[in-house]
Design an enzyme around this catalytic site. Structure first.
Site, PDB file in Angstrom:
ATOM      1  N   ALA A  13     -70.915 -13.913  21.963  1.00  0.00           N
ATOM      2  CA  ALA A  13     -71.967 -12.886  21.860  1.00  0.00           C
ATOM      3  C   ALA A  13     -71.584 -11.743  20.928  1.00  0.00           C
ATOM      4  O   ALA A  13     -72.282 -10.736  20.856  1.00  0.00           O
ATOM      5  CB  ALA A  13     -72.320 -12.352  23.247  1.00  0.00           C
ATOM      6  N   SER A  14     -70.488 -11.880  20.191  1.00  0.00           N
ATOM      7  CA  SER A  14     -70.120 -10.811  19.259  1.00  0.00           C
ATOM      8  C   SER A  14     -71.008 -10.817  18.025  1.00  0.00           C
ATOM      9  O   SER A  14     -71.181  -9.799  17.372  1.00  0.00           O
ATOM     10  CB  SER A  14     -68.651 -10.947  18.841  1.00  0.00           C
ATOM     11  OG  SER A  14     -68.364 -12.281  18.480  1.00  0.00           O
ATOM     12  N   ASN A  90     -73.119 -20.250  24.737  1.00  0.00           N
ATOM     13  CA  ASN A  90     -73.603 -20.140  23.357  1.00  0.00           C
ATOM     14  C   ASN A  90     -72.494 -20.320  22.322  1.00  0.00           C
ATOM     15  O   ASN A  90     -72.757 -20.795  21.220  1.00  0.00           O
ATOM     16  CB  ASN A  90     -74.280 -18.773  23.163  1.00  0.00           C
ATOM     17  CG  ASN A  90     -74.471 -18.444  21.698  1.00  0.00           C
ATOM     18  OD1 ASN A  90     -75.384 -18.949  21.052  1.00  0.00           O
ATOM     19  ND2 ASN A  90     -73.590 -17.616  21.135  1.00  0.00           N
ATOM     20  N   TYR A 163     -69.625 -32.224  14.822  1.00  0.00           N
ATOM     21  CA  TYR A 163     -70.568 -31.212  15.330  1.00  0.00           C
ATOM     22  C   TYR A 163     -71.756 -31.910  16.011  1.00  0.00           C
ATOM     23  O   TYR A 163     -72.165 -31.531  17.113  1.00  0.00           O
ATOM     24  CB  TYR A 163     -71.052 -30.331  14.166  1.00  0.00           C
ATOM     25  CG  TYR A 163     -71.963 -29.199  14.577  1.00  0.00           C
ATOM     26  CD1 TYR A 163     -71.454 -28.031  15.132  1.00  0.00           C
ATOM     27  CD2 TYR A 163     -73.348 -29.292  14.418  1.00  0.00           C
ATOM     28  CE1 TYR A 163     -72.290 -26.993  15.518  1.00  0.00           C
ATOM     29  CE2 TYR A 163     -74.195 -28.255  14.798  1.00  0.00           C
ATOM     30  CZ  TYR A 163     -73.659 -27.104  15.348  1.00  0.00           C
ATOM     31  OH  TYR A 163     -74.492 -26.078  15.729  1.00  0.00           O
ATOM     32  N   ILE A 196     -81.187 -21.218  11.949  1.00  0.00           N
ATOM     33  CA  ILE A 196     -81.226 -19.798  12.320  1.00  0.00           C
ATOM     34  C   ILE A 196     -80.297 -19.021  11.380  1.00  0.00           C
ATOM     35  O   ILE A 196     -79.164 -19.470  11.123  1.00  0.00           O
ATOM     36  CB  ILE A 196     -80.745 -19.611  13.788  1.00  0.00           C
ATOM     37  CG1 ILE A 196     -81.446 -20.595  14.757  1.00  0.00           C
ATOM     38  CG2 ILE A 196     -80.924 -18.160  14.229  1.00  0.00           C
ATOM     39  CD1 ILE A 196     -82.927 -20.416  14.938  1.00  0.00           C
TER      40      ILE A 196
END
Ligand code: NAP
Length: 259
Positions: A13-14, A90, A163, A196
């Site tokens: 979340a950084s 996340n 990935y 994104i």
């Protein structure tokens, strides 16, 4: 101190999508534990934004791929607030180098699978046990888990096979935990972003600019961290409480077959 507000634990979340989620949840009334790997400056910026939204923020530096770090991370949240109502898995990494399937290395496979799949799989196991314990004492609370997957779960990119495999695994992980935790009233969801705009995609910006301009996605624009955050907030606020194991595509319509 025990938190009166519900508490969200958000990994990675950084920066990027995780930061958007942390701020969205803060605006929705949750206190937020912001987990990051090493970028203290960026984590501090997220903390400022979360606090500006009126929430308390706990910063925890931890590598989700490391068992000891996962234990310490949970202990930090327990010590600070004695509760965790929402886990958002996340944190994720792309391969350090895109390499063709016929050349890619075992070391990169282990690194990507460790952060993107093994880490969240076992973090979820530990947090789910804690949620089940919390529920015995607080029957009125609702607990939820959100995994951030990717369109790579079903889209072949032979230049980053590890990935794709990791995100396909996140899809099954969501189904497994949704199935196992339903009896405890814990909803488990996958939010599956498309393209994104974050640091992760900045290295392939020109390529995606071109693809989007050429009509790759029905909604012809880049997604933003806030687009993803809105889906997570909807889950956190209980608007999907008769669903579990659900995949929510936040991808401008990329997943549709088109003719
Ligand atoms: P990003 O901008 O590269 O940010 C990654 C975040 O994860 C950072 O906060 C980083 O911390 C943290 N992190 C990395 N490795 C970690 C580890 N081992 N332990 C704990 N934290 C770790 O990535 P993003 O684009 O926001 O992606 C977030 C998630 O969305 C990932 O799971 C990614 O696969 C997924 N996703 C992204 C896109 C996209 O287009 N961007 C599309 C589909 C899915 P530091 O700042 O300390 O390094």
């Amino acid at each position: 101190m025990t938190s009166q507000r519900p508490v969200a634990l958000v990994t990675g979340a950084s920066r990027g999508i995780g930061r958007g989620i942390a701020v969205g949840l803060a605006r929705a009334g949750m206190n937020v534990a912001v987990v990051y790997r090493g970028n203290e400056t960026a984590a501090g910026e997220t903390k400022t934004l979360v606090e500006a939204a009126g929430a308390a923020c706990l910063l925890v530096a931890a590598d989700v791929a490391a068992a000891g770090d996962r234990d310490r991370l949970i202990e930090s949240v327990r010590a600070e607030w004695q509760r965790c109502d929402l886990l958002v898995n996340n944190a994720g990494v792309a391969p350090l180098e895109r390499k063709d399937l016929l050349e890619a290395t075992e070391a990169s496979f282990d690194r990507v699978l460790g952060v993107n799949l093994k880490g969240p799989y076992f973090l979820t196991q530990a947090v789910a046990r804690w949620m089940i314990d919390q529920q015995k004492e607080h029957a009125g609370r609702r607990f939820r888990i959100v995994n951030i997957g990717s369109l790579s779960a079903y889209t072949s990119s032979p230049g980053r096979g590890e990935y794709c495999i990791s995100k396909a695994g996140v899809g099954m992980m969501t189904a497994l935990y949704a199935d196992r935790l339903a009896e405890f009233g814990i909803g488990v969801f996958e939010v599956r972003p498309g393209i994104i705009a974050t640091d992760m995609t900045s290295v392939v910006k020109e390529k995606y600019d071109r693809l989007i301009a050429d009509g790759l996605t029905p909604i012809g624009r880049w997604g933003t961290p806030d687009d993803v955050a809105q889906a997570v907030v909807a889950i956190a606020e209980g608007r999907l409480d008769f669903s579990t194991g659900e995949v929510i595509n936040v991808d401008g319509g990329f997943h549709m077959r088109r003719l």
